[in-house]
Design a protein around this motif. Structure first.
Motif, PDB file in Angstrom:
ATOM      1  N   ASP A   6       0.579  -0.972   0.175  1.00  0.00           N
ATOM      2  CA  ASP A   6       0.050  -0.027  -0.178  1.00  0.00           C
ATOM      3  C   ASP A   6       1.034   0.939   0.133  1.00  0.00           C
ATOM      4  O   ASP A   6       1.533   1.468   0.399  1.00  0.00           O
ATOM      5  CB  ASP A   6      -0.808   0.147   0.686  1.00  0.00           C
ATOM      6  N   LYS A  41      -5.757  -1.726  10.172  1.00  0.00           N
ATOM      7  CA  LYS A  41      -4.551  -2.679   9.091  1.00  0.00           C
ATOM      8  C   LYS A  41      -3.720  -3.706  10.131  1.00  0.00           C
ATOM      9  O   LYS A  41      -3.880  -5.012   9.893  1.00  0.00           O
ATOM     10  CB  LYS A  41      -3.522  -1.885   8.792  1.00  0.00           C
ATOM     11  N   ILE A  80       3.346  -5.166  11.206  1.00  0.00           N
ATOM     12  CA  ILE A  80       2.688  -3.410  10.598  1.00  0.00           C
ATOM     13  C   ILE A  80       3.942  -2.470  11.134  1.00  0.00           C
ATOM     14  O   ILE A  80       4.262  -1.045   9.848  1.00  0.00           O
ATOM     15  CB  ILE A  80       1.423  -2.658  11.382  1.00  0.00           C
TER      16      ILE A  80
END
Length: 314
Positions: A98, A174, A220
């Motif tokens: 992304d 996320k 993440i």
């Protein structure tokens, strides 16, 4: 399978010189021939959003898609390709990423101090990595900026300002998505995971929800700045890991760590006079008693094996 193995090459300056080549695992769409020459896949260095250092990325489909490029390497590894040997034994693989993660780095930087609303073109600027401006071309990027920013629209122009609150909410989504994938993929994340082999131990093999949360947060965090990672940990209410219990003090070792040295020279033959002298001075050791009983006639001493050989004069 959506991924396939392809070979990439880069020509050098001279026509006769060999080409640099790499093996890459990527989606077929990444290596499809473009309609225009300038729209082909582009490898470039961009700023890693976690470390701030340069890393390799790949733009594909007219720069509308971004891929992260990683390399698997082994020492002393090459590839046999047809009748040639590829000296660079790395295996590159490209995975979709992304672009908001890379843009986030610049938004956080622009939001420091007295932040103001700016066009995204003025935010995503980097003299060291000028191709970062290509991130703006990625599909739906500008339509997704509201996840990270407050927006203002003046006429047909939009202006953005970094919002930490919105960013944390977006990152939480996320993390939730990552947890769902981890569970569906049966990835072991609990305390029973041993090293990087993902082998469960019998004790504590059942992963808790907290384990998934902590694991997903770690994944993440590889794509966001360190400060933001810490804020996200607090936002997710991840409890701090309990410090390991101190190990009990080690018992005193009965033996010294140093080498054991012989107190007698056992390489020398032991004669009766020595035995008598030892008897007068004290008790004999077990080793001395054993040696005294051995018939050493014709036996060489140990030191004789290590003495320099005498040269024979011809």
């Amino acid at each position: 399978h959506p991924y396939h193995l392809t070979m990439l090459s880069r020509k050098k300056c001279t026509a006769d010189a060999p080409r640099d080549q790499w093996l890459l695992i990527a989606k077929e769409s990444v290596t499809e021939l473009p309609k225009k020459n300038d729209d082909g896949p582009l490898f470039t260095r961009l700023r890693n959003p976690s470390t701030g250092e340069g890393a390799l990325y790949l733009f594909a489909n007219s720069a509308q898609q971004l891929f992260e490029v990683k390399a698997f390497r082994e020492e002393y590894h090459s590839w046999f390709i047809g009748q040639t040997v590829q000296h660079d034994g790395r295996l590159l693989y490209a995975t979709p990423l992304d672009p908001l993660f890379l843009v986030l780095y610049y938004l956080v930087k622009a939001g420091q101090g007295q932040a103001k609303f700016q066009p995204v073109e003025q935010v995503v600027v980097d003299e060291e990595f000028p191709t970062c401006t290509m991130l703006i071309k990625c599909t739906r990027l500008q339509k997704s900026l509201h996840h990270l920013t407050d927006e203002k629209e003046i006429g047909t122009k939009k202006f953005y300002k970094y919002s930490k609150e919105k960013t944390l909410k977006w990152l939480q989504k996320k993390v939730d998505q990552t947890i769902k994938i981890l569970k569906n993929s049966n990835v072991c994340v609990g305390g029973g995971v041993q090293s990087a082999t993902f082998i469960r131990s019998k004790q504590g093999s059942e992963a808790k929800e907290e384990d998934y949360l902590r694991y997903a947060h770690g994944l993440i965090s590889e794509y966001i700045p360190q400060d933001l990672s810490e804020d996200l940990s607090k936002y997710l209410n991840i409890p701090e890991l309990a410090s390991a219990a101190p190990e009990p003090p080690t018992k005193k070792r009965k033996l010294s760590d140093g080498p054991v040295e012989a107190k007698e020279d056992y390489s020398k033959p032991l004669n009766k006079d020595d035995v008598k002298n030892n008897k007068s001075s004290g008790k004999m050791t077990a080793a001395q008693k054993s040696l005294a009983k051995v018939d050493k006639t014709g036996m060489k001493t140990i030191s004789s094996f290590f003495s320099p050989k005498t040269k024979v004069v011809k």
